[in-house]
Scaffold this motif. Structure first.
Motif, PDB file in Angstrom:
ATOM      1  N   HIS A 153     -10.740  46.784  -2.585  1.00  0.00           N
ATOM      2  CA  HIS A 153      -9.270  47.581  -3.103  1.00  0.00           C
ATOM      3  C   HIS A 153      -9.925  48.485  -4.079  1.00  0.00           C
ATOM      4  CE1 HIS A 153      -7.401  44.330  -1.008  1.00  0.00           C
ATOM      5  NE2 HIS A 153      -8.285  43.597  -1.313  1.00  0.00           N
ATOM      6  N   PRO A 154      -8.904  49.655  -4.375  1.00  0.00           N
ATOM      7  CA  PRO A 154      -9.057  50.241  -6.110  1.00  0.00           C
ATOM      8  C   PRO A 154      -9.730  49.777  -6.669  1.00  0.00           C
ATOM      9  CG  PRO A 154      -7.438  51.291  -4.306  1.00  0.00           C
ATOM     10  CD  PRO A 154      -7.722  49.714  -3.521  1.00  0.00           C
TER      11      PRO A 154
ATOM     12  N   VAL B  80     -13.635  48.015 -11.040  1.00  0.00           N
ATOM     13  CA  VAL B  80     -14.467  46.990 -12.035  1.00  0.00           C
ATOM     14  C   VAL B  80     -16.105  47.415 -11.725  1.00  0.00           C
ATOM     15  CG1 VAL B  80     -14.546  44.677 -12.636  1.00  0.00           C
ATOM     16  CG2 VAL B  80     -12.014  46.080 -12.513  1.00  0.00           C
ATOM     17  N   LEU B  81     -16.301  47.325 -10.274  1.00  0.00           N
ATOM     18  CA  LEU B  81     -17.591  47.634 -10.204  1.00  0.00           C
ATOM     19  C   LEU B  81     -18.207  48.673 -11.436  1.00  0.00           C
ATOM     20  CD1 LEU B  81     -18.067  46.835  -6.598  1.00  0.00           C
ATOM     21  CD2 LEU B  81     -18.127  44.638  -8.833  1.00  0.00           C
ATOM     22  N   ALA B  82     -17.767  50.006 -10.882  1.00  0.00           N
ATOM     23  CA  ALA B  82     -18.267  50.518 -11.975  1.00  0.00           C
ATOM     24  C   ALA B  82     -18.121  50.456 -13.391  1.00  0.00           C
ATOM     25  CB  ALA B  82     -17.289  52.388 -11.500  1.00  0.00           C
ATOM     26  N   CYS B  83     -17.122  50.023 -13.915  1.00  0.00           N
ATOM     27  CA  CYS B  83     -16.999  49.931 -15.730  1.00  0.00           C
ATOM     28  C   CYS B  83     -18.453  48.089 -15.630  1.00  0.00           C
ATOM     29  CB  CYS B  83     -16.259  48.797 -16.018  1.00  0.00           C
ATOM     30  SG  CYS B  83     -15.079  49.589 -15.749  1.00  0.00           S
ATOM     31  N   ALA B  84     -18.866  48.017 -14.704  1.00  0.00           N
ATOM     32  CA  ALA B  84     -19.861  46.912 -14.712  1.00  0.00           C
ATOM     33  C   ALA B  84     -20.758  47.182 -14.447  1.00  0.00           C
ATOM     34  CB  ALA B  84     -19.550  44.971 -13.355  1.00  0.00           C
ATOM     35  N   GLY B  85     -21.229  48.335 -14.306  1.00  0.00           N
ATOM     36  CA  GLY B  85     -23.340  49.080 -13.887  1.00  0.00           C
ATOM     37  C   GLY B  85     -23.384  49.864 -12.523  1.00  0.00           C
ATOM     38  N   VAL B  86     -22.480  49.180 -11.551  1.00  0.00           N
ATOM     39  CA  VAL B  86     -22.622  49.308 -10.232  1.00  0.00           C
ATOM     40  C   VAL B  86     -22.145  51.656  -9.452  1.00  0.00           C
ATOM     41  CG1 VAL B  86     -21.665  49.135  -7.715  1.00  0.00           C
ATOM     42  CG2 VAL B  86     -22.057  47.146  -9.263  1.00  0.00           C
TER      43      VAL B  86
ATOM     44  N   PRO C 163      -1.825  53.258  10.225  1.00  0.00           N
ATOM     45  CA  PRO C 163      -2.708  53.824   9.529  1.00  0.00           C
ATOM     46  C   PRO C 163      -3.589  53.127   8.411  1.00  0.00           C
ATOM     47  CG  PRO C 163      -1.333  54.862   9.641  1.00  0.00           C
ATOM     48  CD  PRO C 163      -0.415  54.011  10.390  1.00  0.00           C
ATOM     49  N   LEU C 164      -4.501  52.620   7.779  1.00  0.00           N
ATOM     50  CA  LEU C 164      -5.004  51.857   6.267  1.00  0.00           C
ATOM     51  C   LEU C 164      -5.824  52.519   5.897  1.00  0.00           C
ATOM     52  CD1 LEU C 164      -3.083  48.527   5.687  1.00  0.00           C
ATOM     53  CD2 LEU C 164      -5.149  49.648   4.164  1.00  0.00           C
ATOM     54  N   PRO C 165      -6.338  53.222   5.079  1.00  0.00           N
ATOM     55  CA  PRO C 165      -7.906  53.611   5.493  1.00  0.00           C
ATOM     56  C   PRO C 165      -8.385  52.491   4.183  1.00  0.00           C
ATOM     57  CG  PRO C 165      -6.168  55.351   4.481  1.00  0.00           C
ATOM     58  CD  PRO C 165      -5.736  54.318   4.759  1.00  0.00           C
ATOM     59  N   GLN C 166      -9.781  52.032   4.272  1.00  0.00           N
ATOM     60  CA  GLN C 166      -9.822  50.883   3.842  1.00  0.00           C
ATOM     61  C   GLN C 166     -11.499  51.240   3.663  1.00  0.00           C
ATOM     62  OE1 GLN C 166      -7.948  47.129   4.414  1.00  0.00           O
ATOM     63  NE2 GLN C 166      -7.981  46.611   2.576  1.00  0.00           N
ATOM     64  N   LEU C 167     -12.293  50.138   2.637  1.00  0.00           N
ATOM     65  CA  LEU C 167     -13.433  50.471   2.477  1.00  0.00           C
ATOM     66  C   LEU C 167     -13.679  48.568   2.700  1.00  0.00           C
ATOM     67  CD1 LEU C 167     -16.153  51.051   1.712  1.00  0.00           C
ATOM     68  CD2 LEU C 167     -15.977  51.340  -1.092  1.00  0.00           C
ATOM     69  N   LEU C 168     -14.704  48.564   3.588  1.00  0.00           N
ATOM     70  CA  LEU C 168     -15.419  47.166   3.764  1.00  0.00           C
ATOM     71  C   LEU C 168     -16.766  47.302   3.340  1.00  0.00           C
ATOM     72  CD1 LEU C 168     -13.233  46.756   5.060  1.00  0.00           C
ATOM     73  CD2 LEU C 168     -13.251  48.505   6.603  1.00  0.00           C
ATOM     74  N   THR C 169     -16.950  46.196   3.011  1.00  0.00           N
ATOM     75  CA  THR C 169     -18.843  45.833   2.271  1.00  0.00           C
ATOM     76  C   THR C 169     -18.752  44.422   2.589  1.00  0.00           C
ATOM     77  OG1 THR C 169     -19.824  45.941   0.558  1.00  0.00           O
ATOM     78  CG2 THR C 169     -17.291  45.412  -0.218  1.00  0.00           C
ATOM     79  N   SER C 170     -20.151  44.229   2.365  1.00  0.00           N
ATOM     80  CA  SER C 170     -20.788  42.739   2.526  1.00  0.00           C
ATOM     81  C   SER C 170     -20.314  42.417   0.810  1.00  0.00           C
ATOM     82  CB  SER C 170     -22.140  42.975   3.527  1.00  0.00           C
ATOM     83  OG  SER C 170     -23.052  43.535   2.557  1.00  0.00           O
ATOM     84  N   TRP C 171     -20.918  40.720   1.003  1.00  0.00           N
ATOM     85  CA  TRP C 171     -21.431  40.297   0.221  1.00  0.00           C
ATOM     86  C   TRP C 171     -22.295  40.794  -0.645  1.00  0.00           C
ATOM     87  CZ3 TRP C 171     -25.111  36.868  -1.709  1.00  0.00           C
ATOM     88  CH2 TRP C 171     -24.234  35.815  -3.633  1.00  0.00           C
TER      89      TRP C 171
ATOM     90  N   VAL D 250      -4.839  43.783   1.701  1.00  0.00           N
ATOM     91  CA  VAL D 250      -4.138  44.959   0.377  1.00  0.00           C
ATOM     92  C   VAL D 250      -4.098  44.893  -0.017  1.00  0.00           C
ATOM     93  CG1 VAL D 250      -2.187  46.023   2.721  1.00  0.00           C
ATOM     94  CG2 VAL D 250      -1.342  44.213   1.033  1.00  0.00           C
ATOM     95  N   ALA D 251      -4.495  46.128  -1.272  1.00  0.00           N
ATOM     96  CA  ALA D 251      -4.077  46.009  -2.096  1.00  0.00           C
ATOM     97  C   ALA D 251      -3.061  45.878  -3.104  1.00  0.00           C
ATOM     98  CB  ALA D 251      -4.543  47.853  -3.098  1.00  0.00           C
ATOM     99  N   SER D 252      -3.048  45.233  -4.341  1.00  0.00           N
ATOM    100  CA  SER D 252      -2.204  44.027  -4.687  1.00  0.00           C
ATOM    101  C   SER D 252      -1.180  45.094  -5.053  1.00  0.00           C
ATOM    102  CB  SER D 252      -2.908  43.460  -6.354  1.00  0.00           C
ATOM    103  OG  SER D 252      -3.362  44.511  -7.021  1.00  0.00           O
TER     104      SER D 252
END
Ligand SMILES: Cc1cc2nc3c(=O)[nH]c(=O)nc-3n(C[C@H](O)[C@H](O)[C@H](O)COP(=O)(O)OP(=O)(O)OC[C@H]3O[C@@H](n4cnc5c(N)ncnc54)[C@H](O)[C@@H]3O)c2cc1C
Length: 411
Positions: free
Chosen positions: A50-51, A56-62, A89-97, A399-401
């Motif tokens: 979710h956005p 948060v990941l960007a702030c954590a250095g990713v 329609p529901l754009p989303q980014l899917l990643t992996s653990w 979905v996003a919060s």
């Protein structure tokens, strides 16, 4: 602002790594202690983002601009015959653990990450919190972060009365290589977040990056999660190994009796759309996770604070576990910067995160009610009815919060 001091983070999975990376960047002298001696890998397969998680990941250095996974533009639901019975329609980014873990781990200094180090207990003292390890050593810290998951040692000290509650169903999970799937299945499922809804069950899946984080067509994987009701007695049997040993806290996948995944593959033929049947048959490893609810009414004890799954575990239908852990960590670092004393900062944190955790937990319970082996209350019955609807499931699952809050406020 509280002067940054020494922080010990218990648990080096996603929640612990986000918290430790944020604390480090806020000037804290932080170390992670992770029970597992071997590198953590591959746990949990796919993760819906979710956005707010990306922030948060960007702030954590990713470096999130470097690509974190596969983008899909829409969701669809398939009938038993494989035809599309709903689409939005529901754009989303899917990643992996593993992809998120690898990036967070790379952002955190190796000499501050202690694998195979197990925290046994803590004691709040006037000079700090004393942390004891199973190897007999101790340390004093200004802050202890319990990011040690659903069976948290730290939470059990704060709230020994709080234990995970089995929700009455399990999730079968697995991934299938795109290259091994038929053209029809690839055409329907890839580039979509897809659902199939047999009675009292739910199958969902989405594409994720393949080996080497490759996201090009042909190199991806399809990650699926198949929720199925299982009563307490059957769950006990599934969590008992061939030698008769019962693993109530989670049976290692290699000890699961082959009859259980075998049965699931057989049932798939009867219950699922042909495209989903194919991904289940092609999955090399089919593993299951019982679904739990867990809510700790207390998140703070002196200099000790809980976050992530140690604090709250919502059923996965909100796809919010990692996002919530990241939100907890971001809130913690923010209150430490904003408040003038630690007790005040942690009190603010507790109020804020209890409210958010409760919201996610309740909504996830509602979304999952129709899959429970036993519907126990009138409220669960009403929610089981409400979330039989294909359109609602497509619009409100993972979905996003902000969308989630709107759905709860405008039922
Ligand atoms: C079927 C399913 C699907 C899911 N799908 C999604 C999704 O799409 N999106 C999403 O955001 N989330 C999803 N989740 C949830 C997500 O996986 C978790 O919420 C998230 O991984 C929690 O991370 P955590 O770091 O808090 O806990 P954990 O990952 O459980 O980590 C806890 C760590 O603490 C360590 N530890 C434990 N005790 C000690 C100790 N005493 N000393 C030292 N170390 C210790 C453990 O070894 C472990 O590494 C899903 C979950 C399930 C079951």
């Amino acid at each position: 602002m509280i002067t940054p001091g020494r922080a010990v983070v218990v648990g080096g999975s996603l929640g612990g790594l986000i918290a430790a990376n944020l604390l480090l960047r806020a000037g804290w002298d932080v170390e992670i202690h992770e029970r597992a001696a071997d590198p953590l890998a591959g746990r949990g397969a796919g993760i819906v983002t979710h956005p707010e998680l990306l922030e948060v990941l960007a702030c954590a250095g990713v470096d999130v601009s470097a690509g974190l996974g596969v983008h899909v533009p829409a969701r669809l639901a398939l009938g038993l015959d494989g035809a599309v019975i709903g689409e939005i329609p529901l754009p989303q980014l899917l990643t992996s653990w593993s992809s998120v873990f690898a990036k967070l781990r790379a952002a955190f200094p190796n000499d501050r990450y202690h694998a195979g180090s197990i925290v046994r207990e803590y004691e709040n003292r006037p000079d700090g919190v004393r942390v004891s390890f199973t190897d007999g050593t101790t340390q004093i810290a200004d802050l202890l972060v319990g990011a040690d998951g659903i069976r948290s040692t730290i939470r059990r000290s704060i709230r020994p009365d709080v234990e995970p509650q089995y929700a009455g169903y399990i999730a079968w999970r697995g991934t299938a290589d795109e290259a091994e799937l038929s053209a029809r299945t690839r055409d329907t499922l890839f580039d979509r977040f897809a659902f199939c809804l047999p009675p009292s069950e739910q199958m969902l899946g989405y594409p994720i990056a393949g080996d080497g984080d490759l996201v090009e067509a042909g190199r991806r994987r399809f990650n699926f999660v198949w929720y199925r009701p299982v009563d307490d007695a059957a769950l006990r049997a599934m969590m008992t190994a061939r030698d008769g040993r019962h693993y109530p806290d989670g049976i290692p996948p290699h000890l699961v009796e082959p009859q259980w995944p075998g049965q699931a593959r057989e049932d798939a033929l009867r219950l699922l759309a042909p495209q989903f049947v194919e991904v289940v048959q092609c999955a090399k490893h089919l593993f299951f996770q019982p679904i739990y609810d867990l809510a700790s009414p207390t998140l703070v004890d002196g200099r000790v604070v809980l976050l992530g799954d140690a604090a709250f575990v919502a059923r996965p239908h909100c796809g919010m576990g990692v996002t919530k852990a990241g939100g907890d960590a971001a809130a913690l670092v923010r209150v430490l910067a904003e408040e003038s004393t630690l007790p005040r900062a942690l009190a603010v944190y507790e109020v804020e995160r209890l409210a958010f955790g409760t919201l996610v937990l309740e909504h996830a319970r509602h979304l999952g009610a129709y899959m429970q082996a036993q519907v126990r209350t009138d409220e669960e019955r009403a929610m089981a009815e409400r979330y039989r609807d294909v359109d609602r499931i497509l619009r409100e699952t993972a979905v996003a919060s902000d969308v989630l809050v709107a759905a709860i406020q405008n039922p």
